[in-house]
Design an enzyme around this catalytic site. Structure first.
Site, mmCIF file in Angstrom:
data_model
loop_
_atom_site.group_PDB
_atom_site.id
_atom_site.type_symbol
_atom_site.label_atom_id
_atom_site.label_comp_id
_atom_site.label_asym_id
_atom_site.label_seq_id
_atom_site.Cartn_x
_atom_site.Cartn_y
_atom_site.Cartn_z
ATOM 1 N N ASP A 1 -1.703 -7.856 -17.470
ATOM 2 C CA ASP A 1 -1.052 -7.929 -16.317
ATOM 3 C C ASP A 1 0.067 -8.290 -16.160
ATOM 4 O O ASP A 1 0.491 -8.820 -17.291
ATOM 5 C CB ASP A 1 -1.614 -8.648 -14.849
ATOM 6 C CG ASP A 1 -1.621 -7.900 -13.295
ATOM 7 O OD1 ASP A 1 -0.563 -6.960 -13.546
ATOM 8 O OD2 ASP A 1 -2.428 -8.265 -12.394
ATOM 9 N N HIS B 1 8.290 -3.098 -15.491
ATOM 10 C CA HIS B 1 6.746 -4.295 -14.686
ATOM 11 C C HIS B 1 5.547 -4.440 -15.543
ATOM 12 O O HIS B 1 4.924 -5.240 -14.708
ATOM 13 C CB HIS B 1 7.001 -3.671 -13.726
ATOM 14 C CG HIS B 1 7.581 -3.479 -12.546
ATOM 15 N ND1 HIS B 1 7.899 -3.940 -10.914
ATOM 16 C CD2 HIS B 1 9.099 -2.893 -11.921
ATOM 17 C CE1 HIS B 1 9.006 -4.594 -10.703
ATOM 18 N NE2 HIS B 1 9.974 -3.693 -11.587
HETATM 19 C C1 GDG Z 1 2.806 -4.611 -10.806
HETATM 20 C C2 GDG Z 1 2.310 -4.852 -12.476
HETATM 21 C C3 GDG Z 1 3.536 -7.068 -11.246
HETATM 22 C C4 GDG Z 1 -2.814 -6.172 -2.943
HETATM 23 N N1 GDG Z 1 -3.649 -5.043 -2.257
HETATM 24 C C5 GDG Z 1 -3.493 -5.119 -0.985
HETATM 25 C C6 GDG Z 1 -2.033 -5.666 -1.161
HETATM 26 N N2 GDG Z 1 -1.870 -5.579 -1.778
HETATM 27 C C7 GDG Z 1 -0.564 -6.527 -2.703
HETATM 28 C C8 GDG Z 1 -0.041 -7.628 -3.452
HETATM 29 C C9 GDG Z 1 1.321 -8.062 -4.017
HETATM 30 C C10 GDG Z 1 0.560 -6.271 -4.424
HETATM 31 O O1 GDG Z 1 -0.098 -5.386 -3.314
HETATM 32 C C11 GDG Z 1 0.220 -6.285 -6.207
HETATM 33 O O2 GDG Z 1 0.826 -6.776 -6.890
HETATM 34 P P1 GDG Z 1 0.367 -7.373 -8.378
HETATM 35 O O3 GDG Z 1 2.155 -7.834 -8.945
HETATM 36 O O4 GDG Z 1 -0.042 -8.391 -8.128
HETATM 37 O O5 GDG Z 1 -0.154 -5.204 -9.184
HETATM 38 P P2 GDG Z 1 0.346 -4.111 -9.262
HETATM 39 O O6 GDG Z 1 0.452 -3.231 -7.820
HETATM 40 O O7 GDG Z 1 -0.663 -3.987 -10.316
HETATM 41 O O8 GDG Z 1 1.754 -4.525 -9.622
HETATM 42 C C12 GDG Z 1 2.016 -6.185 -11.950
HETATM 43 C C13 GDG Z 1 4.022 -6.175 -10.218
HETATM 44 O O9 GDG Z 1 4.071 -4.604 -10.540
HETATM 45 C C14 GDG Z 1 5.683 -6.692 -9.629
HETATM 46 O O10 GDG Z 1 6.478 -6.120 -10.852
HETATM 47 O O11 GDG Z 1 3.213 -8.338 -10.912
HETATM 48 O O12 GDG Z 1 1.739 -7.484 -13.206
HETATM 49 O O13 GDG Z 1 1.251 -3.927 -12.459
HETATM 50 O O14 GDG Z 1 1.899 -7.872 -3.338
HETATM 51 O O15 GDG Z 1 -0.655 -8.663 -1.446
HETATM 52 N N3 GDG Z 1 -0.830 -5.196 0.284
HETATM 53 C C15 GDG Z 1 -1.961 -5.172 1.441
HETATM 54 N N4 GDG Z 1 -3.095 -4.724 1.734
HETATM 55 C C16 GDG Z 1 -3.986 -4.705 0.445
HETATM 56 O O16 GDG Z 1 -5.327 -4.644 0.988
HETATM 57 N N5 GDG Z 1 -0.889 -5.237 2.082
#
Ligand code: GDG
Length: 467
Positions: free
Chosen positions: A363, A155
């Protein structure tokens, strides 16, 4: 297809959509095949309890978890996974802690997972392993005689060969990938780094497009950019909680345009750099002081890893100084929250924003960028300012792509976003939505599993004992 067995560090109950992310993605196929999801319970226990497997039924899906001892948690989770692999894979050698003791714990927990998972496996199972915590899992399973098809999806990014090569034991790590039948990455850039590493460091030969031969094995590898469930997110956007949030935000900020950032508080997300770009915007364009407010949600994450405390302090100091220098009695430029926002409310916040700042330094993909787009009103959509170093930038070419290290040009892009006419916003948004719908999370899941079903690995056998 056979039963799907998913293995990841943390698991989620696929019946609870509040879980979001991976759970939503995998629910269909887990339900349809009466699947199994195996992982860590999240609990740290006395070493003697580590042997128990907790099993729970979630509809047709079996959830099985193990606990970790304090020593394993320290070396496997905090140490090797989040103190070595996370920083190095995000190109941050300066933050890596190459303590020689960690790798033993990493290997021990992967062996524990393999040993505990094995009795649950059936001959026709398809096993899908997720993320950097579990790179050697297939090799450990093979060493125990497992012949099932096993796929791996990373990921997070895979760094260029010479960065990867800075990890003591990097060759062991990459060799372990060859125990899988298929290895999936988020982007073409990651796949190219894999090809570069195995061809230069492991003298692998490309057999044909997407297949490499090394260590007496042939592995398939490909890019499978993860998406979101656009329909599910649209429903969430139209539901009451999100709509309430939207109305409240619109009223509260009726006199100013809203910019929004939503990230886990992590040094890979480029939060201090984003604040500096915003400061630059306010300093160079005094008119924006009357027209812009930035809401930054930095949800708590891995608080017991020390690099995270540093970034927290840096961010707090920056937000404080921006508000101190530019704030007025009736306006604070930055609203910063070090708290979680309920998932049901997030789409309302996204929809109320004119601009999203998604500016990670690195990312794997970044799902916030995709969620922001899906939450917009197509008739009056907001603008996505996106780091060129997010995996999502390979797909979302109609975003305003920025270099987050360059605060001046990022500030210029934010200004452009704030001033963009509605026709241009609509055209860009529509084109990105097309790609989002086409390459949604169901596409990701189907494409990976179809490629895994096609991947014919060779020479499974005793060579795995040599890892
Ligand atoms: C890893 C990889 C890859 C965030 N703050 C809150 C919240 N979130 C949710 C977002 C989104 C998720 O968390 C974050 O996803 P990301 O993709 O931006 O980043 P990572 O957590 O680092 O995920 C990344 C991912 O895996 C999937 O393969 O895209 O590159 O690093 O869904 O909405 N959700 C809630 N409250 C928050 O304050 N409920």
């Amino acid at each position: 297809m056979g039963r799907l067995v998913v293995v990841s560090n943390r698991i989620a109950d696929p019946r609870k959509t509040a879980a979001g992310g991976l759970a939503v993605a995998l629910a269909d196929v887990l339900n349809a095949t009466g699947g199994l999801w195996f992982g860590w319970s999240g609990k740290v226990v006395d070493a003697t309890d580590e042997d128990e497997v907790h099993v729970q039924q979630a509809g047709p899906v079996k959830l099985a978890t193990v606990d970790l001892s304090q020593a394993d948690y320290d070396s496997f989770y905090l140490g090797y996974s989040n103190g070595v692999l996370w920083p190095v894979f995000h190109y941050r050698l300066d933050l890596a802690d190459f303590d020689a003791g960690y790798i033993g714990g990493y290997r021990r927990v992967n062996q524990l997972f393999a040993r505990k998972l094995l009795p649950f496996l059936q001959p026709d199972d398809i096993i899908w392993v997720h993320d950097y915590h579990l790179i050697p899992l297939a090799a450990e399973l093979r060493a125990l005689g497992c012949r099932q098809r096993i796929g791996f999806f990373l990921h997070i990014p895979l760094p260029p060969p010479l960065i990867l090569a800075a990890i003591p034991g990097h060759d062991w790590l990459v060799r372990a990938l060859f125990a899988y039948d298929l290895v999936g990455f988020q982007s073409k850039a990651d796949l190219n780094h894999f090809a570069g590493y195995v061809e230069t460091e492991a003298h692998a030969q490309p057999v044909e497009a997407g297949r490499w031969r090394a260590f007496g094995r042939t592995v398939h590898a490909g890019a499978f950019p993860i998406g979101i469930d656009v329909e599910e997110f649209t429903e969430l956007t139209n539901a009451r909680e999100a709509m309430d949030m939207y109305e409240r935000m619109k009223n509260e900020y009726s006199r100013r345009k809203l910019l929004v950032g939503v990230d886990r508080l992590d040094y890979s997300k480029g939060l201090p750099q984003r604040m500096r770009a915003f400061r630059e915007l306010l300093a160079r364009n005094p008119e924006t002081r009357k027209s812009a407010t930035l809401i930054q949600i930095a949800s708590p994450s891995r608080e017991n890893v020390s690099a995270y405390t540093d970034i927290l302090h840096e961010l707090e100091a920056l937000c404080g100084s921006i508000n101190g220098n530019f704030g007025e009695l009736d306006w604070m430029p930055v609203r910063y929250m070090h708290r979680n926002v309920a998932r049901a409310r997030l789409p309302g916040l996204y929809r109320a924003a004119r601009v999203a700042l998604v500016t990670p330094l690195r990312d794997g993909m970044n799902l916030v960028a995709k969620e922001f787009l899906a939450a917009q009103d197509p008739a009056d959509p907001g603008v996505l300012v996106l780091s060129r170093f997010a995996g999502a930038a390979e797909q979302l070419r109609e975003a305003l792509l920025v270099n987050p290290y360059d605060s001046e040009s990022t500030a210029a892009a934010i200004l452009l976003a704030l001033q963009m006419p509605v026709e241009e916003r609509r055209t860009r948004h529509a084109s990105m939505m097309e790609s989002l719908r086409r390459y949604d999370v169901h596409w990701w899941c189907d494409a990976f599993l179809a490629a895994l079903a096609d991947a014919r690995a060779e020479e499974k056998g005793p060579s795995w004992l040599r890892l």
